[in-house]
Design a protein around this motif. Structure first.
Motif, mmCIF file in Angstrom:
data_model
loop_
_atom_site.group_PDB
_atom_site.id
_atom_site.type_symbol
_atom_site.label_atom_id
_atom_site.label_comp_id
_atom_site.label_asym_id
_atom_site.label_seq_id
_atom_site.Cartn_x
_atom_site.Cartn_y
_atom_site.Cartn_z
ATOM 1 N N ILE A 56 59.398 16.310 -6.737
ATOM 2 C CA ILE A 56 58.979 16.273 -8.137
ATOM 3 C C ILE A 56 57.982 17.395 -8.417
ATOM 4 C CG2 ILE A 56 57.802 14.900 -9.905
ATOM 5 C CD1 ILE A 56 58.854 12.394 -8.439
ATOM 6 N N ILE A 57 57.033 17.593 -7.516
ATOM 7 C CA ILE A 57 56.040 18.656 -7.699
ATOM 8 C C ILE A 57 56.682 20.028 -7.543
ATOM 9 C CG2 ILE A 57 53.931 19.661 -6.745
ATOM 10 C CD1 ILE A 57 53.066 16.802 -6.018
ATOM 11 N N LYS A 58 57.564 20.184 -6.569
ATOM 12 C CA LYS A 58 58.200 21.473 -6.298
ATOM 13 C C LYS A 58 59.116 21.908 -7.436
ATOM 14 C CE LYS A 58 61.270 23.778 -2.964
ATOM 15 N NZ LYS A 58 62.374 24.032 -3.912
ATOM 16 N N ASN A 59 59.960 20.978 -7.909
ATOM 17 C CA ASN A 59 60.964 21.316 -8.920
ATOM 18 C C ASN A 59 60.561 20.902 -10.330
ATOM 19 O OD1 ASN A 59 62.507 20.909 -6.205
ATOM 20 N ND2 ASN A 59 63.890 22.117 -7.467
ATOM 21 N N SER A 60 59.450 20.210 -10.464
ATOM 22 C CA SER A 60 58.907 19.757 -11.752
ATOM 23 C C SER A 60 59.723 18.647 -12.406
ATOM 24 C CB SER A 60 58.750 20.925 -12.736
ATOM 25 O OG SER A 60 57.896 21.913 -12.211
ATOM 26 N N ALA A 61 61.031 18.611 -12.155
ATOM 27 C CA ALA A 61 61.891 17.569 -12.722
ATOM 28 C C ALA A 61 62.949 17.187 -11.696
ATOM 29 C CB ALA A 61 62.551 18.060 -13.997
ATOM 30 N N VAL A 62 63.117 15.881 -11.483
ATOM 31 C CA VAL A 62 64.145 15.374 -10.567
ATOM 32 C C VAL A 62 64.968 14.333 -11.315
ATOM 33 C CG1 VAL A 62 64.604 14.079 -8.447
ATOM 34 C CG2 VAL A 62 62.778 15.796 -8.492
ATOM 35 N N LEU A 128 50.322 11.600 -14.443
ATOM 36 C CA LEU A 128 50.808 12.678 -13.581
ATOM 37 C C LEU A 128 52.327 12.756 -13.649
ATOM 38 C CD1 LEU A 128 48.577 12.201 -10.389
ATOM 39 C CD2 LEU A 128 48.097 13.476 -12.497
ATOM 40 N N LYS A 129 52.949 11.606 -13.890
ATOM 41 C CA LYS A 129 54.415 11.566 -13.930
ATOM 42 C C LYS A 129 54.872 10.741 -15.130
ATOM 43 C CE LYS A 129 54.414 11.700 -8.903
ATOM 44 N NZ LYS A 129 52.935 11.574 -8.816
ATOM 45 N N VAL A 130 55.929 11.229 -15.766
ATOM 46 C CA VAL A 130 56.620 10.495 -16.820
ATOM 47 C C VAL A 130 58.033 10.239 -16.314
ATOM 48 C CG1 VAL A 130 57.509 10.575 -19.184
ATOM 49 C CG2 VAL A 130 55.242 11.532 -18.662
ATOM 50 N N ILE A 131 58.438 8.970 -16.311
ATOM 51 C CA ILE A 131 59.740 8.594 -15.761
ATOM 52 C C ILE A 131 60.579 7.990 -16.884
ATOM 53 C CG2 ILE A 131 60.934 7.383 -13.893
ATOM 54 C CD1 ILE A 131 58.186 7.022 -12.558
ATOM 55 N N LEU A 298 59.584 13.438 -14.390
ATOM 56 C CA LEU A 298 58.965 14.673 -14.866
ATOM 57 C C LEU A 298 57.538 14.788 -14.342
ATOM 58 C CD1 LEU A 298 60.038 14.634 -18.638
ATOM 59 C CD2 LEU A 298 61.167 15.826 -16.743
ATOM 60 N N ASP A 299 57.189 15.969 -13.850
ATOM 61 C CA ASP A 299 55.806 16.271 -13.493
ATOM 62 C C ASP A 299 55.075 16.588 -14.788
ATOM 63 O OD1 ASP A 299 53.383 17.228 -12.620
ATOM 64 O OD2 ASP A 299 54.215 18.763 -11.290
ATOM 65 N N LEU A 317 64.249 4.407 -21.958
ATOM 66 C CA LEU A 317 63.009 3.688 -21.645
ATOM 67 C C LEU A 317 62.098 4.576 -20.812
ATOM 68 C CD1 LEU A 317 64.569 0.199 -20.801
ATOM 69 C CD2 LEU A 317 63.826 1.095 -23.021
ATOM 70 N N VAL A 318 60.811 4.230 -20.754
ATOM 71 C CA VAL A 318 59.845 5.104 -20.103
ATOM 72 C C VAL A 318 58.797 4.311 -19.335
ATOM 73 C CG1 VAL A 318 58.336 5.157 -22.124
ATOM 74 C CG2 VAL A 318 58.283 7.071 -20.521
ATOM 75 N N ALA A 319 58.310 4.918 -18.269
ATOM 76 C CA ALA A 319 57.136 4.428 -17.536
ATOM 77 C C ALA A 319 56.248 5.631 -17.269
ATOM 78 C CB ALA A 319 57.552 3.766 -16.227
ATOM 79 N N THR A 320 54.945 5.418 -17.329
ATOM 80 C CA THR A 320 53.987 6.499 -17.080
ATOM 81 C C THR A 320 53.101 6.109 -15.900
ATOM 82 O OG1 THR A 320 52.664 5.537 -18.879
ATOM 83 C CG2 THR A 320 53.936 7.501 -19.380
ATOM 84 N N CYS A 321 52.861 7.087 -15.008
ATOM 85 C CA CYS A 321 52.170 6.795 -13.749
ATOM 86 C C CYS A 321 51.093 7.825 -13.468
ATOM 87 C CB CYS A 321 53.164 6.808 -12.579
ATOM 88 S SG CYS A 321 54.599 5.752 -12.817
ATOM 89 N N LYS A 322 50.061 7.386 -12.736
ATOM 90 C CA LYS A 322 49.025 8.295 -12.273
ATOM 91 C C LYS A 322 49.506 9.028 -11.032
ATOM 92 C CE LYS A 322 45.079 5.730 -14.104
ATOM 93 N NZ LYS A 322 43.782 5.098 -13.808
#
Length: 322
Positions: A56-62, A128-131, A298-299, A317-322
């Motif tokens: 996720i960090i390397k490619n910014s989006a998975v 940090l991440k939006v899923i 998403l990063d 739908l969405v989840a947001t994470c630290k």
């Protein structure tokens, strides 16, 4: 770190781009076609947590595609298996909790474009991440475009180095007027300050706003103007190759009916600079067509994201994470 592991099969999707040697989004399929069930996916994520987060960090989006994810409950299991701490959304977008950590994405009318942004960029605490999870793909439109933020900084530095320096040195100030839910429900964003701050008590609302780093000015009609500043123009985050992210929301808030973006001393940012920045963001955008069961990571430190206008139905739908 290797881009692939035996637990996933690397694929591709229409619209992906290679940016600075990285594929965005990185598409991961089941390692074997007959092992696409949710239980196998959860076990795979559990056993490859460090590798998956590095991707996720390397490619910014998975983008996880081809797995049997068919409900909010299943999506929530994916989020919880990843083990990242929850961070609750704060902001003007209308959202509804669906199940535990899962919420609707912005419920604004599907005919409207949700402009590019880093989630909760104006607050001290941001995800940090939006899923995102696609439960019902739209028949037409409705993509979730995203933009490598450092590319915007690169182009703006090339075309407007003086203004980038001025905005960086002075800092930015934003205002947003939230109407009262009791007096107005016509806004596309659809949230009054009562919903945004989770209280109908003005004193408590102001207390919560201050904790988020914003000041408030109450309006005669019962609404409130929120003021945030100074805020950075760009930021550099650890582990992301020293890239200078365009970590602001100038284009999204500049000169709008309910919002503004200026220098911290109130000086206006030239319209042509903001306009060109918007063009750059669009030029650098990446998007793909949603498929049922897609899960997109998403990063949030590296990508701006938005929503294209869509024909109904569309349910993401969405989840947001630290």
């Amino acid at each position: 770190m290797e881009q692939s592991c035996k637990a996933f099969k690397v694929g591709s999707c229409e619209g992906e781009k290679v940016v600075d040697g990285e594929t965005m989004p990185l598409v991961l399929h089941p390692a074997e076609a007959n092992k696409n069930d949710l239980e196998t996916l959860l076990l795979t994520l559990k056993n490859n947590k460090e590798w998956f987060e590095q991707m996720i960090i390397k490619n910014s989006a998975v983008l996880l595609r081809g797995f049997d994810v068919n409900s909010a409950e299943g999506f929530n299991e994916i989020v919880e298996t990843c083990g990242w701490e929850n961070i609750r959304y704060v902001g003007p977008a209308p959202r509804t909790q669906i199940y535990k950590r899962v919420w609707t994405a912005n419920e604004g009318p599907l005919s409207e474009f949700i402009y590019y942004h880093h989630e909760m960029v104006l607050f001290k605490d941001h995800p940090l991440k939006v899923i995102l999870y696609c439960e019902i793909p739209p028949p037409e439109g409705g993509e979730t475009p995203f933009v490598p933020s450092f590319k915007v900084t690169e182009k703006m530095l090339k075309e407007y180095p003086e203004w980038v320096q001025i905005m960086e040195e002075k800092g930015l100030k934003y205002t947003f007027t939230a109407r009262s839910t009791q007096n107005d429900t016509s806004s596309m964003r659809g949230r009054g300050w009562e919903d945004a701050f989770g209280t109908s008590d003005p004193i408590e609302a102001e207390k919560r706003a201050n904790a988020l780093g914003m000041d408030m000015e109450w309006q005669p009609d019962g609404g409130v103007k929120t003021i945030l500043g100074p805020r950075n123009l760009t930021k550099v985050f650890e582990g992301r190759k020293g890239r200078r992210m365009w970590f602001n929301t100038i284009v999204g808030m500049h000169g709008k009916e309910l919002s503004s973006a200026t220098l911290v001393d109130g000086t206006e940012i030239p319209e042509h600079v903001v306009k060109r920045c918007g063009e750059i963001i669009e030029e650098e955008s990446i998007q793909f067509k949603w498929q049922k069961g897609d899960v997109l990571f998403l990063d949030n430190l590296a990508l701006l994201h938005g929503r294209r206008p869509s024909l109904p139905p569309r349910k993401v739908l969405v989840a947001t994470c630290k």
